[in-house]
Design an enzyme around this catalytic site. Structure first.
Site, PDB file in Angstrom:
ATOM      1  N   SER A 117     -13.222  22.824  -0.712  1.00 50.39           N
ATOM      2  CA  SER A 117     -13.676  23.521   0.173  1.00 50.39           C
ATOM      3  C   SER A 117     -14.979  24.648   0.085  1.00 50.39           C
ATOM      4  CB  SER A 117     -12.382  24.193   0.730  1.00 50.39           C
ATOM      5  OG  SER A 117     -12.521  24.692   2.391  1.00 50.39           O
ATOM      6  N   GLU A 127     -10.319  15.111   8.591  1.00 52.37           N
ATOM      7  CA  GLU A 127     -10.811  16.530   8.304  1.00 52.37           C
ATOM      8  C   GLU A 127     -12.182  16.483   9.098  1.00 52.37           C
ATOM      9  OE1 GLU A 127     -11.682  18.437   4.549  1.00 52.37           O
ATOM     10  OE2 GLU A 127     -11.044  16.400   3.725  1.00 52.37           O
ATOM     11  N   HIS A 143      -7.464  18.236   4.981  1.00 53.87           N
ATOM     12  CA  HIS A 143      -8.247  18.899   3.884  1.00 53.87           C
ATOM     13  C   HIS A 143      -7.517  19.417   2.947  1.00 53.87           C
ATOM     14  CE1 HIS A 143     -11.704  21.736   3.357  1.00 53.87           C
ATOM     15  NE2 HIS A 143     -10.752  22.697   3.018  1.00 53.87           N
TER      16      HIS A 143
END
Length: 302
Positions: A147, A242, A272
């Site tokens: 991320s 996602e 995710h």
């Protein structure tokens, strides 16, 4: 039960865990929540953990039996630059190190909004230089993150190139957040299937991280728009379910156009940073095995 059925059953359990409580409002509560959820399944008993001071940045070494301490995975956790920690990502990081047969150095970089850009950007460079001061060759280091940590991985490598410093042997990006302008089409098309990441939440994170005077399209915060010439081999792993899918696929396209060796994996049905749930998610273990093989292959060639 076939593999697809197993994956669907197991990811449903993860979805239930993620949706069991509403997202907290305050930053402190959010940080506590990600630490709580991320540590549901603790680190394996055979992992050795050692705290470190990485040039003034809190960090943690880990190593599994049989790993090569001269090879290192430098890891930056996710959490939108505003949450996440060594604790929340410990299981993911330590199992990634096991799969790569390398030591890991997980970094607790400073978080926004208390410490907006360039705090995390600077801490990433401090951690890299700490590793180099330990006598670890640049080509024996893989840099990775999930991320926001994936974005931080990219901007660190770009910064090293700009400074004329040696590059790491390879990079690993898990569900990377590469575009803080939020222009990816999957923010809308995947909104109903992603249980975690939505446009409004990302806009809140970006506002906390990017200070006045810095454009959201600045490549130091949105590396999708950076010059990727000379970037090391990179593995990108992203789930099909996602909203940040387009952040990964567009970065892969940009890197490929810059003649970077890119491996892009899109995992069906995964959400995710699904690697975090590897203790009870077979797809998480398989993804880590792929990442470990990628890291081993590129670091052993150096």
């Amino acid at each position: 039960m076939n593999q697809t059925e197993t994956d669907l059953r197991e990811i449903a359990a993860v979805r239930a865990l993620l949706s069991s409580k509403p997202r907290p409002v305050g930053w402190g509560e959010r940080r506590a929540r990600i630490a709580e959820v991320g540590s549901v399944w603790p680190v394996a008993d055979d992992i050795t953990l050692t705290p470190a001071d990485a040039g003034g940045v809190p960090a943690e070494w880990s190593i599994a039996p049989g790993s090569d301490p001269s090879r290192v995975l430098l890891f930056f956790h996710g959490g939108g630059y505003c949450s996440g920690s060594i604790v929340s990502h410990r299981r993911m990081v330590t199992e990634a190190g096991r799969a790569a047969k390398a030591r890991t150095l997980a970094v607790d970089y400073r978080l926004a909004p208390e410490h907006p850009f360039p705090a995390a950007f600077d801490d990433a460079l401090s951690a890299w230089r700490f590793l180099r001061q330990q006598g670890i060759a640049a080509e024996h280091v893989a840099v990775g993150g999930d991320s926001a940590g994936g974005g931080l991985t990219i901007v660190l490598i770009n910064r090293l190139r700009e400074l004329g410093e040696a590059q790491p042997g390879c990079a690993w990006l898990c569900s990377p957040w590469t575009d803080l302008t939020m222009s990816g089409a999957t923010l809308a098309s995947k909104d109903t299937v992603d249980p975690l990441i939505h446009r409004g939440y990302l806009e809140e994170l970006a506002a906390a991280y990017v200070p006045a005077g810095i454009a959201s399209k600045d490549p130091r915060v949105s590396p999708l728009f950076s010059n990727l010439e000379g970037f090391p081999p990179v593995l990108i792993q992203v789930g099909s379910a996602e909203t940040l899918l387009a952040d990964a696929t567009r970065f892969a396209e940009a890197a490929g156009a810059a003649d970077v060796a890119v491996t892009l994996e899109i995992w069906p049905h995964m959400t995710h940073a699904w690697h975090m749930w590897n203790a009870h998610l077979d797809a998480g273990r398989r993804a880590l095995a792929n990442a470990g093989a990628f890291v081993k292959r590129h670091l052993s060639q150096q």
